[in-house]
Design a protein around this motif. Structure first.
Motif, mmCIF file in Angstrom:
data_model
loop_
_atom_site.group_PDB
_atom_site.id
_atom_site.type_symbol
_atom_site.label_atom_id
_atom_site.label_comp_id
_atom_site.label_asym_id
_atom_site.label_seq_id
_atom_site.Cartn_x
_atom_site.Cartn_y
_atom_site.Cartn_z
ATOM 1 N N VAL A 15 -81.941 1.040 -22.343
ATOM 2 C CA VAL A 15 -81.559 1.362 -20.968
ATOM 3 C C VAL A 15 -80.084 1.755 -20.941
ATOM 4 O O VAL A 15 -79.297 1.311 -21.773
ATOM 5 N N PRO A 16 -79.691 2.597 -19.985
ATOM 6 C CA PRO A 16 -78.266 2.960 -19.883
ATOM 7 C C PRO A 16 -77.448 1.814 -19.298
ATOM 8 O O PRO A 16 -77.938 1.033 -18.476
ATOM 9 N N GLY A 17 -76.211 1.730 -19.747
ATOM 10 C CA GLY A 17 -75.281 0.735 -19.222
ATOM 11 C C GLY A 17 -73.910 1.361 -19.034
ATOM 12 O O GLY A 17 -73.680 2.500 -19.442
ATOM 13 N N GLN A 18 -73.013 0.603 -18.416
ATOM 14 C CA GLN A 18 -71.661 1.097 -18.199
ATOM 15 C C GLN A 18 -70.679 -0.065 -18.275
ATOM 16 O O GLN A 18 -70.950 -1.167 -17.794
ATOM 17 N N VAL A 19 -69.526 0.199 -18.876
ATOM 18 C CA VAL A 19 -68.458 -0.790 -18.958
ATOM 19 C C VAL A 19 -67.766 -0.861 -17.597
ATOM 20 O O VAL A 19 -67.390 0.173 -17.036
ATOM 21 N N VAL A 20 -67.637 -2.083 -17.055
ATOM 22 C CA VAL A 20 -67.041 -2.294 -15.734
ATOM 23 C C VAL A 20 -65.941 -3.345 -15.810
ATOM 24 O O VAL A 20 -65.918 -4.165 -16.722
ATOM 25 N N ALA A 21 -65.043 -3.304 -14.846
ATOM 26 C CA ALA A 21 -63.994 -4.318 -14.702
ATOM 27 C C ALA A 21 -64.364 -5.209 -13.529
ATOM 28 O O ALA A 21 -64.558 -4.723 -12.416
ATOM 29 N N ASN A 22 -64.463 -6.500 -13.775
ATOM 30 C CA ASN A 22 -64.815 -7.436 -12.705
ATOM 31 C C ASN A 22 -63.605 -8.016 -11.980
ATOM 32 O O ASN A 22 -63.743 -8.523 -10.879
ATOM 33 N N ARG A 23 -62.454 -7.967 -12.624
ATOM 34 C CA ARG A 23 -61.238 -8.475 -11.970
ATOM 35 C C ARG A 23 -60.175 -7.392 -12.004
ATOM 36 O O ARG A 23 -59.670 -7.025 -13.055
ATOM 37 N N ILE A 24 -59.841 -6.898 -10.816
ATOM 38 C CA ILE A 24 -58.794 -5.897 -10.667
ATOM 39 C C ILE A 24 -57.833 -6.408 -9.602
ATOM 40 O O ILE A 24 -58.271 -6.863 -8.552
ATOM 41 N N ALA A 25 -56.550 -6.335 -9.889
ATOM 42 C CA ALA A 25 -55.542 -6.746 -8.906
ATOM 43 C C ALA A 25 -54.729 -5.532 -8.488
ATOM 44 O O ALA A 25 -54.291 -4.749 -9.332
ATOM 45 N N GLU A 26 -54.557 -5.370 -7.176
ATOM 46 C CA GLU A 26 -53.637 -4.363 -6.669
ATOM 47 C C GLU A 26 -52.407 -5.117 -6.189
ATOM 48 O O GLU A 26 -52.462 -5.832 -5.192
ATOM 49 N N LEU A 27 -51.333 -4.972 -6.946
ATOM 50 C CA LEU A 27 -50.099 -5.689 -6.630
ATOM 51 C C LEU A 27 -49.276 -4.845 -5.669
ATOM 52 O O LEU A 27 -49.073 -3.654 -5.889
#
Length: 190
Positions: A15-27
């Motif tokens: 199955v297709p997958g994708q690399v994701v970021a679960n924690r992103i901070a906008e400072l």
């Protein structure tokens, strides 16, 4: 999404997958002022509490609602620091001397411990996997090696539009993945 069964084994799925970021901070800017220095660029690795940039308050500058006094290096300078270990995703204000207002976006960070591989399974197979189950992934069509991973989380519901259930496997930091990268996920349903 189409599951591609392995021709030799009906219990194997790709199955297709994708690399994701679960924690992103906008400072954001804790105070209005002039940007004195920016010590990071896109792609830089940063440590928790590392200095990212310095702001000199302008006369009559107002503090943002979230400007904690402990971020003041001295009476003349505010220091913005990384909240945790991560990678610089974007620098909004790299120009030294630029005026910034309170709450202006300055830097976005991705936590290195929050990068995962996300994929979905059709509802007919969705209950056959769960946290702790092993999968393998290929991150390049030319890559013949499969990377072993363990499912970290499974969504508690089937998406009513796609009739799929999402899963995530955390990626070790030493894999050097880029958010948005596609992958092929190899799943054995036995």
């Amino acid at each position: 999404m189409t599951l591609s069964p392995d021709a030799a084994d009906a219990s194997v799925r790709w199955v297709p997958g994708q690399v994701v970021a679960n924690r992103i901070a906008e400072l954001t800017a804790p105070i209005g002022g002039r940007l004195l220095s920016c010590s990071v660029y896109e792609g830089d690795a940063v440590d928790a509490d590392q200095e990212l940039l310095r702001i000199a308050p302008t006369a009559g500058a107002s503090h943002g609602a979230e400007a904690p006094p402990e971020t003041a290096d001295d009476a003349q300078t505010w220091v913005l620091r990384a909240p945790w270990q991560g990678l610089v995703r974007h620098v909004h204000a790299p120009v030294e001397g630029r005026l910034v207002q309170p709450q202006d976006a300055l830097i976005e960070l991705i936590a290195t411990d929050g990068i995962a591989l996300r994929f979905s399974l059709e509802e007919t197979d969705a209950l056959l996997l769960g946290p702790g189950d092993r999968i393998e992934a290929r991150f390049s069509p030319q890559d013949t090696a499969l990377t072993p991973l363990s499912i970290a989380r499974a969504w508690p519901e089937i998406d009513p539009e796609t009739r799929t259930r999402q899963f995530e496997a955390n990626l070790p930091a030493n894999l050097n993945m880029a958010v948005g990268l596609s992958a092929q996920v190899h799943i054995s349903l036995t």
